[in-house]
Design a protein around this motif. Structure first.
Motif: not given
Length: 282
Positions: A39-43, A83-85, A116-120
């Motif tokens: 997943v890449t950032s929309p930016n 958004t990755p998740h 704390g980010g994607t995995i969380k």
């Protein structure tokens, strides 16, 4: 069976994908088709003049795809923005995946940014069982913490419906699981409120008998204390390759409940974690 494998195309994920033993364990679980998703950032604009982001992404995915195909898996690749998740869960629903896989590095507070980010967020919102594969810094570089993903399982249960759903995973892992430890923790707040499971030992033994019939060597443990602390203490004692635990839901209100046990175990465990979400209400 089908798995969605989240990749950021990093050397850490390369390490997991290049572990033949890990891939053999996925095969014993029943996985024969893998959807690699990044997943890449929309930016990020891959078409900008002078930008090689798109080319590097394609090369990275092709490298990982070729390795998985060489090990006998059917592989599909997906490059999406967002958004990755959300995009990972969306793909899992779209292809009706049986398993989500994501890699995680480190356990120290300084190394929990990815946790704390994607995995969380995946742990809080997973629509399929989620395998968090631990990747650590070894003497010769990155390595998977436990290559035999399901060989020794630590199953933590509060005897809830969600925990029972997690226990069903043993039917998937039975070809790979040799040993299991079944754990129930009696939290102090439950003891004071009279919610203690009085027959916990007998109930664990009944579950253990089911696993023994599958040929899995099984022991049971009942401990008093804070759930997360006792799960992690038991993990240090029995040295499992994976911790199996049930999640508590995905609604906005119920997500707040996850952090008390499942999320903390994922963030702090040294072994892999197999998190099983509750059945979806359609």
């Amino acid at each position: 069976m089908r798995a969605v494998y989240a990749t950021d195309l990093s050397s850490a994920i390369d390490t997991a994908i290049e572990s033949r033993i890990c891939l053999e364990c996925l095969g014993r679980y029943g996985i024969d088709e893998i959807d690699l998703i990044t997943v890449t950032s929309p930016n990020v604009t891959t078409g900008m003049p002078g930008s090689d982001v798109g080319e590097r992404t394609r090369k990275g995915l092709n490298r990982q795809r070729e390795h998985l195909e060489a090990e006998g898996f059917t592989v599909n690749t997906h490059v999406v923005r967002g958004t990755p998740h959300r995009r990972i869960n969306g793909l899992a629903e779209q292809v009706n995946a049986d398993l989500l896989i994501a890699g995680s590095r480190g356990q120290s507070p300084l190394k929990q940014r990815f946790v704390g980010g994607t995995i969380k967020n995946l742990a809080r919102t997973a629509v399929r069982p989620l395998l968090v594969q631990r990747i650590v810094d070894g003497e010769n570089g990155l390595e998977v913490a436990n290559r035999h993903l399901f060989q020794r399982m630590l199953y933590a249960t509060d005897f809830s419906e969600n925990a029972e759903r997690a226990f069903e995973q043993f039917h998937r892992t039975k070809k790979a699981t040799q040993e299991a430890t079944l754990l129930h923790v009696q939290p102090p707040e439950r003891r004071s409120s009279g919610e203690v499971v009085e027959d916990a030992e007998q109930r664990l033994e009944a579950l253990a008998d089911q696993l023994r019939e599958m040929g899995i060597e099984t022991e049971t443990i009942v401990r008093d204390g804070a759930a997360v602390d006792e799960i992690l203490a038991t993990e240090r004692e029995v040295d499992p390759t994976s911790v199996l635990i049930g999640g508590r839901g995905r609604s906005r209100l119920r997500r707040l409940l996850l952090g008390s046990t499942s999320e903390d175990v994922i963030a702090r465990a040294e072994s892999n974690v197999l998190l099983v979400p509750p059945a979806r209400v359609r």
